[in-house]
Design a protein around this motif. Structure first.
Motif, PDB file in Angstrom:
ATOM      1  N   UNK A 142       0.883  -1.275   0.054  1.00  0.00           N
ATOM      2  CA  UNK A 142      -0.094   0.070  -0.076  1.00  0.00           C
ATOM      3  C   UNK A 142       0.826   1.275  -0.027  1.00  0.00           C
ATOM      4  N   UNK A 143       0.591   2.266  -0.873  1.00  0.00           N
ATOM      5  CA  UNK A 143       1.422   3.564  -0.895  1.00  0.00           C
ATOM      6  C   UNK A 143       0.557   4.518  -0.274  1.00  0.00           C
ATOM      7  N   UNK A 144       0.980   5.054   0.846  1.00  0.00           N
ATOM      8  CA  UNK A 144       0.151   5.961   1.728  1.00  0.00           C
ATOM      9  C   UNK A 144       0.537   7.194   1.615  1.00  0.00           C
ATOM     10  N   UNK A 145       1.707   7.645   0.519  1.00  0.00           N
ATOM     11  CA  UNK A 145       2.242   8.978   0.794  1.00  0.00           C
ATOM     12  C   UNK A 145       2.280   9.572   1.977  1.00  0.00           C
ATOM     13  N   UNK A 146       3.081   9.058   2.994  1.00  0.00           N
ATOM     14  CA  UNK A 146       3.452   9.595   3.960  1.00  0.00           C
ATOM     15  C   UNK A 146       2.468   9.981   5.045  1.00  0.00           C
ATOM     16  N   UNK A 147       1.251   9.211   4.943  1.00  0.00           N
ATOM     17  CA  UNK A 147       0.039   9.211   5.914  1.00  0.00           C
ATOM     18  C   UNK A 147       0.366   8.865   7.179  1.00  0.00           C
ATOM     19  N   UNK A 148       1.372   8.105   7.590  1.00  0.00           N
ATOM     20  CA  UNK A 148       1.919   7.803   8.740  1.00  0.00           C
ATOM     21  C   UNK A 148       2.329   8.847   9.404  1.00  0.00           C
ATOM     22  N   UNK A 149       3.425   9.706   9.000  1.00  0.00           N
ATOM     23  CA  UNK A 149       3.752  11.008   9.427  1.00  0.00           C
ATOM     24  C   UNK A 149       2.781  11.966   9.883  1.00  0.00           C
ATOM     25  N   UNK A 150       1.568  12.272   8.716  1.00  0.00           N
ATOM     26  CA  UNK A 150       0.724  12.987   8.858  1.00  0.00           C
ATOM     27  C   UNK A 150      -0.198  12.806  10.028  1.00  0.00           C
ATOM     28  N   UNK A 151      -0.503  11.565  10.018  1.00  0.00           N
ATOM     29  CA  UNK A 151      -1.373  11.116  11.244  1.00  0.00           C
ATOM     30  C   UNK A 151      -0.667  11.234  12.444  1.00  0.00           C
ATOM     31  N   UNK A 152       0.721  11.108  12.439  1.00  0.00           N
ATOM     32  CA  UNK A 152       1.255  11.143  13.771  1.00  0.00           C
ATOM     33  C   UNK A 152       1.278  12.629  14.370  1.00  0.00           C
ATOM     34  N   UNK A 153       1.452  13.461  13.292  1.00  0.00           N
ATOM     35  CA  UNK A 153       1.488  14.963  13.714  1.00  0.00           C
ATOM     36  C   UNK A 153       0.125  15.486  13.857  1.00  0.00           C
ATOM     37  N   UNK A 154      -0.813  14.822  13.656  1.00  0.00           N
ATOM     38  CA  UNK A 154      -2.197  15.302  14.033  1.00  0.00           C
ATOM     39  C   UNK A 154      -2.417  14.516  15.454  1.00  0.00           C
ATOM     40  N   UNK A 155      -1.849  13.435  15.798  1.00  0.00           N
ATOM     41  CA  UNK A 155      -2.177  12.893  17.255  1.00  0.00           C
ATOM     42  C   UNK A 155      -1.354  13.566  18.150  1.00  0.00           C
ATOM     43  N   UNK A 156      -0.029  13.950  17.623  1.00  0.00           N
ATOM     44  CA  UNK A 156       0.989  14.595  18.462  1.00  0.00           C
ATOM     45  C   UNK A 156       0.540  16.165  19.194  1.00  0.00           C
ATOM     46  N   UNK A 157      -0.121  16.578  17.986  1.00  0.00           N
ATOM     47  CA  UNK A 157      -0.769  17.989  18.436  1.00  0.00           C
ATOM     48  C   UNK A 157      -1.869  17.876  19.311  1.00  0.00           C
TER      49      UNK A 157
END
Length: 245
Positions: A6-21
């Motif tokens: 699965x190519x998620x286009x960096x969604x792991x990092x984007x989701x982490x940033x939302x969660x961390x915020x």
């Protein structure tokens, strides 16, 4: 799944940033940068394990994990994922060749199901597993590989199991499980050097190359077996005084 099929286009990092915020980690801060780098370094690991390391207290880790799963699910629902080119065809080819395919992930079941639903992959593989399905431990532990081995009963020897993934944690998981082939792919988080350093027996451009690799290795093994039998037959003929075949 993410990075391998699965190519998620960096969604792991984007989701982490939302969660961390949501947990009060200020974007752009040194703390944010340090935590994000750890997420990058541990791609492939069970996400709850990552958050336990980052936030310490179990309640904070669980809150972070829940926020991450929600954020990732929102991004998936937004249509921001796609199959790695050739991934679906590779799985279909493997199954057509009589192999059993299990998709594993470091995500929670709810996120894995969201990905499968978004791609229309609910019935693509024989089995899908997340850490909770294997007792709670994700990669780099071998538990999900061994759970796949036990649940499917597809092979008699764990050395006949093949593990493929895009991270060093995938490679460690495969090595620790005793899998005979541990194939790294270059479509995700880690490069050839990292994959090889952590135990890859083969490194492929993508998962699309896996069916051909397995077919080639089987053919070579078959030829070696035939050569060995021919050599034994020749030795027996020499001992009996009869001309060799």
């Amino acid at each position: 799944m993410a990075g391998t099929t699965v190519a998620d286009g960096g969604l792991v990092e984007r989701a982490f940033e939302r969660a961390a915020e949501r947990l009060g980690v200020e974007p752009g801060s040194a703390d944010h940068a340090t935590k994000l780098q750890y997420v990058r370094d541990t791609m492939g690991e069970s996400k709850i394990s990552v958050f336990r390391h980052l936030f310490g207290a179990e309640d904070l880790a669980q809150r972070a994990n829940t926020a991450f799963e929600q954020a990732y699910g929102e991004l998936v629902d937004g249509g921001l994922i796609a199959p790695v080119p050739g991934a679906r065809e590779a799985v279909e080819k493997l199954r057509a060749d009589g192999r059993t395919v299990v998709l594993t992930t470091g995500f929670a079941r709810v996120t894995q199901d969201a990905i499968l639903d978004a791609l229309g992959w609910q019935d693509l593989a024989d089995l899908t597993l997340c850490p909770a399905d294997a007792g709670g431990r994700g990669r780099p532990y071998p538990d999900m590989v061994l759970a796949a081995f036990l649940r499917t009963g597809a092979v008699a020897d764990v050395r006949d199991t093949v593990v493929a993934g895009d991270t060093s944690y995938d490679m460690l998981s495969g090595v620790r499980s005793g899998a005979g082939i541990v194939a790294g792919v270059l479509t995700g988080a880690h490069d050839r050097a990292a994959l090889t350093e952590h135990g890859a027996t083969h490194v492929l451009g993508s998962i699309a190359e896996l069916p051909a690799l397995l077919a080639r290795l089987e053919r070579l093994a078959h030829e070696d077996h035939e050569d060995h039998e021919d050599h034994e037959d020749h030795e027996e003929s020499e001992e009996s005084g009869e001309p060799g075949a």
